[in-house]
Design a protein around this motif. Structure first.
Motif, PDB file in Angstrom:
ATOM      1  N   LYS A 114       0.830  -1.202   0.000  1.00  0.00           N
ATOM      2  CA  LYS A 114       0.000   0.000   0.000  1.00  0.00           C
ATOM      3  C   LYS A 114       0.864   1.253   0.000  1.00  0.00           C
ATOM      4  O   LYS A 114       1.816   1.370   0.762  1.00  0.00           O
ATOM      5  CB  LYS A 114      -0.910   0.002   1.237  1.00  0.00           C
ATOM      6  CG  LYS A 114      -1.876   1.176   1.268  1.00  0.00           C
ATOM      7  CD  LYS A 114      -2.758   1.103   2.505  1.00  0.00           C
ATOM      8  CE  LYS A 114      -3.709   2.295   2.562  1.00  0.00           C
ATOM      9  NZ  LYS A 114      -4.551   2.276   3.779  1.00  0.00           N
ATOM     10  N   LYS A 115       0.511   2.187  -0.854  1.00  0.00           N
ATOM     11  CA  LYS A 115       1.248   3.444  -0.927  1.00  0.00           C
ATOM     12  C   LYS A 115       0.929   4.297   0.300  1.00  0.00           C
ATOM     13  O   LYS A 115      -0.232   4.495   0.651  1.00  0.00           O
ATOM     14  CB  LYS A 115       0.865   4.198  -2.199  1.00  0.00           C
ATOM     15  CG  LYS A 115       1.534   5.547  -2.353  1.00  0.00           C
ATOM     16  CD  LYS A 115       1.090   6.230  -3.639  1.00  0.00           C
ATOM     17  CE  LYS A 115       1.730   7.605  -3.789  1.00  0.00           C
ATOM     18  NZ  LYS A 115       1.327   8.273  -5.040  1.00  0.00           N
ATOM     19  N   PRO A 116       1.972   4.819   0.995  1.00  0.00           N
ATOM     20  CA  PRO A 116       1.720   5.695   2.156  1.00  0.00           C
ATOM     21  C   PRO A 116       0.895   6.913   1.750  1.00  0.00           C
ATOM     22  O   PRO A 116       1.068   7.464   0.653  1.00  0.00           O
ATOM     23  CB  PRO A 116       3.131   6.097   2.596  1.00  0.00           C
ATOM     24  CG  PRO A 116       4.012   5.000   2.096  1.00  0.00           C
ATOM     25  CD  PRO A 116       3.401   4.545   0.805  1.00  0.00           C
ATOM     26  N   ASN A 117      -0.013   7.335   2.619  1.00  0.00           N
ATOM     27  CA  ASN A 117      -0.945   8.425   2.290  1.00  0.00           C
ATOM     28  C   ASN A 117      -0.236   9.735   1.963  1.00  0.00           C
ATOM     29  O   ASN A 117      -0.700  10.511   1.128  1.00  0.00           O
ATOM     30  CB  ASN A 117      -1.929   8.650   3.448  1.00  0.00           C
ATOM     31  CG  ASN A 117      -2.853   7.460   3.629  1.00  0.00           C
ATOM     32  OD1 ASN A 117      -3.177   6.765   2.662  1.00  0.00           O
ATOM     33  ND2 ASN A 117      -3.260   7.204   4.864  1.00  0.00           N
ATOM     34  N   SER A 161      11.135   7.544   2.364  1.00  0.00           N
ATOM     35  CA  SER A 161      10.892   6.964   3.688  1.00  0.00           C
ATOM     36  C   SER A 161      10.908   5.437   3.642  1.00  0.00           C
ATOM     37  O   SER A 161      10.781   4.824   2.582  1.00  0.00           O
ATOM     38  CB  SER A 161       9.541   7.453   4.231  1.00  0.00           C
ATOM     39  OG  SER A 161       8.477   6.912   3.456  1.00  0.00           O
ATOM     40  N   GLU A 162      11.039   4.821   4.816  1.00  0.00           N
ATOM     41  CA  GLU A 162      11.022   3.358   4.916  1.00  0.00           C
ATOM     42  C   GLU A 162       9.710   2.768   4.388  1.00  0.00           C
ATOM     43  O   GLU A 162       9.732   1.803   3.633  1.00  0.00           O
ATOM     44  CB  GLU A 162      11.269   2.924   6.365  1.00  0.00           C
ATOM     45  CG  GLU A 162      12.661   3.210   6.883  1.00  0.00           C
ATOM     46  CD  GLU A 162      13.647   2.085   6.594  1.00  0.00           C
ATOM     47  OE1 GLU A 162      13.295   1.177   5.823  1.00  0.00           O
ATOM     48  OE2 GLU A 162      14.765   2.140   7.118  1.00  0.00           O
ATOM     49  N   PRO A 163       8.526   3.314   4.777  1.00  0.00           N
ATOM     50  CA  PRO A 163       7.279   2.774   4.222  1.00  0.00           C
ATOM     51  C   PRO A 163       7.208   2.901   2.702  1.00  0.00           C
ATOM     52  O   PRO A 163       6.680   2.006   2.028  1.00  0.00           O
ATOM     53  CB  PRO A 163       6.190   3.620   4.905  1.00  0.00           C
ATOM     54  CG  PRO A 163       6.823   4.101   6.168  1.00  0.00           C
ATOM     55  CD  PRO A 163       8.258   4.322   5.833  1.00  0.00           C
ATOM     56  N   GLU A 164       7.722   4.001   2.160  1.00  0.00           N
ATOM     57  CA  GLU A 164       7.730   4.163   0.698  1.00  0.00           C
ATOM     58  C   GLU A 164       8.631   3.122   0.037  1.00  0.00           C
ATOM     59  O   GLU A 164       8.283   2.546  -1.001  1.00  0.00           O
ATOM     60  CB  GLU A 164       8.198   5.566   0.325  1.00  0.00           C
ATOM     61  CG  GLU A 164       7.157   6.648   0.588  1.00  0.00           C
ATOM     62  CD  GLU A 164       7.687   8.042   0.319  1.00  0.00           C
ATOM     63  OE1 GLU A 164       6.919   8.881  -0.202  1.00  0.00           O
ATOM     64  OE2 GLU A 164       8.872   8.302   0.629  1.00  0.00           O
ATOM     65  N   LEU A 165       9.782   2.852   0.638  1.00  0.00           N
ATOM     66  CA  LEU A 165      10.686   1.845   0.077  1.00  0.00           C
ATOM     67  C   LEU A 165      10.078   0.452   0.145  1.00  0.00           C
ATOM     68  O   LEU A 165      10.229  -0.358  -0.781  1.00  0.00           O
ATOM     69  CB  LEU A 165      12.026   1.882   0.823  1.00  0.00           C
ATOM     70  CG  LEU A 165      12.926   3.090   0.529  1.00  0.00           C
ATOM     71  CD1 LEU A 165      14.125   3.098   1.455  1.00  0.00           C
ATOM     72  CD2 LEU A 165      13.386   3.095  -0.927  1.00  0.00           C
TER      73      LEU A 165
END
Length: 462
Positions: A281-284, A440-444
Motif C-alpha cells: 500500500k502506498k503511504p498516504n 521513507s522506509e514505508p515508501e521503500l
C-alpha cells in the motif's frame, strides 16, 4: 526413402521420427564408421522456422568441440524423387538415453544422480562460456545419453539434440522469438520466448527430479509454479534444497549459472531464499508517482523538500570556500582585490548551482520490455549518470534497511541509509533511496513490493 544417401551413407535403421523430421543410424561407406543422420523434409506442414532451427543446429555443432557433444561431419541438401529436404550428419555415440533407462525400469541412487548432474553441468559450463553463449533450450531425459558404468562411476554423460539451440546473436535483429522446448522441462520465462543460461539449469533440475521420482515433472503436483517432488522422494535435505533452487520459477531465486550450481551441489548447507512480503500500500503522504502496465514500470521521485541539515551544510561550505579563497589570495597571489572577489563568487555560484539542482531534480526509474534505466529530470532535461542495462540481466532485488555498521575500532562507525538496489548482472546496480534521496522506509517497502510483483523477483532484505 533411398537406402544410400549422397552415395556415401548407408541407412541401417530409423531411430526416431516426428512431423517433418527423422533420425537415422547409418554407416559411412568411406570410413566404415556408424553415424547419425538427422533429416528435415519438405512436407505439406513444413514451416520456415523449422529450416531456421535446423540450419542453426548445423552451424552450432560445426562450431562446437567437446568430447561429450556429438561432432559435426556434414550438411547437405537432398533433392531426389523419394525425398526432398536437408541432412545433417554427426558422430554416433553408443549409449542409451536416460529416458530409455527409465523405461526399462532402472533406478538411480542419489549419488548417481549427483554424478549425472555434475557431468551435465560441466557441459553447460562449456556451452554457456562461449561467445556468444549457447543455450540448449531442450534439456530433458531423452536428450542426455548415459554410457556403460565404469567402476564407481555411473557412466559417461553426453548431451545431444541441438535442434532448439539458441545463441545471443540468434535473437538479435528480429522482432519475434521462436518458442521451443518440452512441457514440464521448460521454465516460465521460456514460455514467453525468453531464455537465459539459467533456463538450462531449470531443465536440468526437472530432468533430475524425473530420475529420482520416476515421474515426468508435468505429472507431479504443483504449487505456485513449483514442482512438488519432496513427498515422493527420500533424498538428503541438502540435495532437496539444491533441486528446489535449480527449479525455482523465478529467475531471481534460481541458481544463476552452471558454475554456481556445481559449487552449490557440494555445500553442506544451502540457504533457501525467501520472498519477504512487504506492504503493497502506498503511504498516504507519499508524493512518489508509480506508473505500471504490462509493458512498463516507471517510478518518479519528486524533488526533495528543503531540509535544515542541508541548509547548515550549505552555509558551512560557503564559509569554507571563503576561507580557502582568502588564504589563497593572501599567500599566493599578488594581484588586486578583484581576483579574490571572482574566486569567491565562482565558488558560491558553483555551490548554489549544485544546491538548486538537488532541490529541483526528479529521479526517474524506468523499466520496459528491453531495458532498465535511472536518470534525473531537471526542468524537462534528462540527465543520465549511469548507462541503461538490459532487462534480461536483472537478477536480484535487494531491500536494505537503515543500520549502523561498526568497525573493529569502537570509535568508528558508518550509517547505511535505507535503499532498494536492483542488480542487473554483477557490475551494474540501480538504487532508489540513499544518503541524498529522501525516501521513507514505508515508501521503500511499497516500491520494493511493486517491483517484486512486476519483475517476478523475490525481495532479499538486509
Amino acid at each position: 526413402m533411398e537406402n544410400i544417401l549422397a552415395n556415401r551413407y548407408e541407412v541401417q535403421q530409423q531411430l526416431g521420427k516426428k512431423a517433418g523430421r527423422q533420425t537415422l543410424l547409418a554407416k559411412d561407406l568411406k570410413t566404415e564408421e556408424l553415424v547419425i543422420i538427422k533429416l528435415l523434409s519438405f512436407t505439406s506442414d513444413f514451416q520456415w522456422d523449422d529450416l531456421k532451427l535446423f540450419e542453426r543446429e548445423a552451424e552450432t555443432l560445426k562450431s562446437l568441440s567437446h568430447p561429450h557433444i556429438p561432432g559435426y561431419l556434414d550438411y547437405f541438401e537432398i533433392n531426389s524423387p523419394e525425398f526432398k529436404g536437408f541432412a545433417l550428419i554427426q558422430t554416433y555415440i553408443s549409449a542409451k538415453t536416460l529416458e530409455q533407462y527409465l523405461q526399462i525400469g532402472r533406478k538411480f541412487t542419489e549419488i548417481e544422480v549427483k554424478q549425472i548432474a555434475k557431468s551435465v553441468l560441466n557441459i553447460l559450463i562449456y556451452l554457456h562460456s562461449l561467445h556468444p553463449p549457447v543455450i540448449h533450450r531442450d534439456l530433458k531425459p531423452s536428450n542426455i545419453l548415459l554410457g556403460d558404468r565404469t567402476g564407481n562411476n555411473v557412466g559417461e554423460i553426453y548431451l545431444i539434440d541441438f535442434g532448439s539451440v539458441q545463441t545471443v546473436l540468434a535473437t538479435e535483429g528480429t522482432g519475434t522469438r521462436t518458442i521451443v522446448g518440452t512441457y514440464g522441462y521448460m521454465p516460465q520465462e521460456q514460455f514467453g520466448g525468453r531464455t537465459v543460461p539459467a533456463s538450462d539449469l531449470y531443465s536440468l533440475g526437472a530432468t533430475l527430479i524425473y530420475l529420482v521420482t520416476g515421474s515426468h515433472p508435468a505429472d507431479l503436483p504443483e504449487k505456485d509454479f513449483r514442482i512438488q517432488f519432496e513427498e515422493v522422494t527420500n533424498l538428503s535435505q541438502n540435495f532437496t534444497n539444491w533441486l528446489r533452487l535449480m527449479t525455482e520459477p523465478s529467475l531471481g531465486n534460481r541458481l544463476r549459472s552452471a558454475n554456481e550450481a556445481i559449487i552449490a551441489l557440494d555445500k553442506p548447507q544451502l540457504p533457501i531464499k525467501t520472498n519477504t512480503k512487504l506492504t503493497s500500500k502506498k503511504p498516504n503522504d507519499s508524493k512518489i508517482k508509480l506508473t505500471k502496465n504490462r509493458y512498463l514500470l516507471e517510478i518518479i521521485i519528486p524533488p526533495s523538500k528543503l531540509q535544515a541539515p542541508r541548509i547548515r551544510l550549505s552555509i558551512a561550505t560557503i564559509f569554507l570556500i571563503y576561507i580557502i579563497s582568502f588564504v589563497w589570495n593572501a599567500t599566493l597571489l599578488t594581484v588586486n582585490g578583484q581576483t579574490f572577489f571572482w574566486i569567491f563568487l565562482t565558488g558560491i555560484l558553483f555551490l548554489m548551482s549544485l544546491y538548486i539542482f538537488n532541490l529541483f531534480k526528479s529521479i526517474i526509474l524506468r523499466i520496459d520490455q528491453d531495458k532498465i534505466s535511472i536518470h534525473y529530470d531537471f526542468f524537462g532535461y534528462d540527465i543520465y549518470f549511469y548507462p541503461p542495462a538490459y532487462r534480461d540481466d536483472i537478477c536480484l532485488l535487494q531491500r536494505i534497511r537503515t543500520y549502523v555498521h561498526k568497525s573493529s575500532k569502537k570509535s568508528s562507525s558508518l550509517e547505511i541509509k535505507a535503499q532498494i538496489i536492483i542488480w542487473a548482472g554483477t557490475d551494474k546496480n540501480f538504487i532508489i533511496g540513499n544518503n541524498n534521496d529522501l525516501v521513507s522506509e514505508p515508501e521503500l517497502d511499497w516500491l520494493a513490493q511493486e517491483l517484486s510483483e512486476w519483475l517476478n523477483l523475490p525481495i532479499r532484505t538486509e
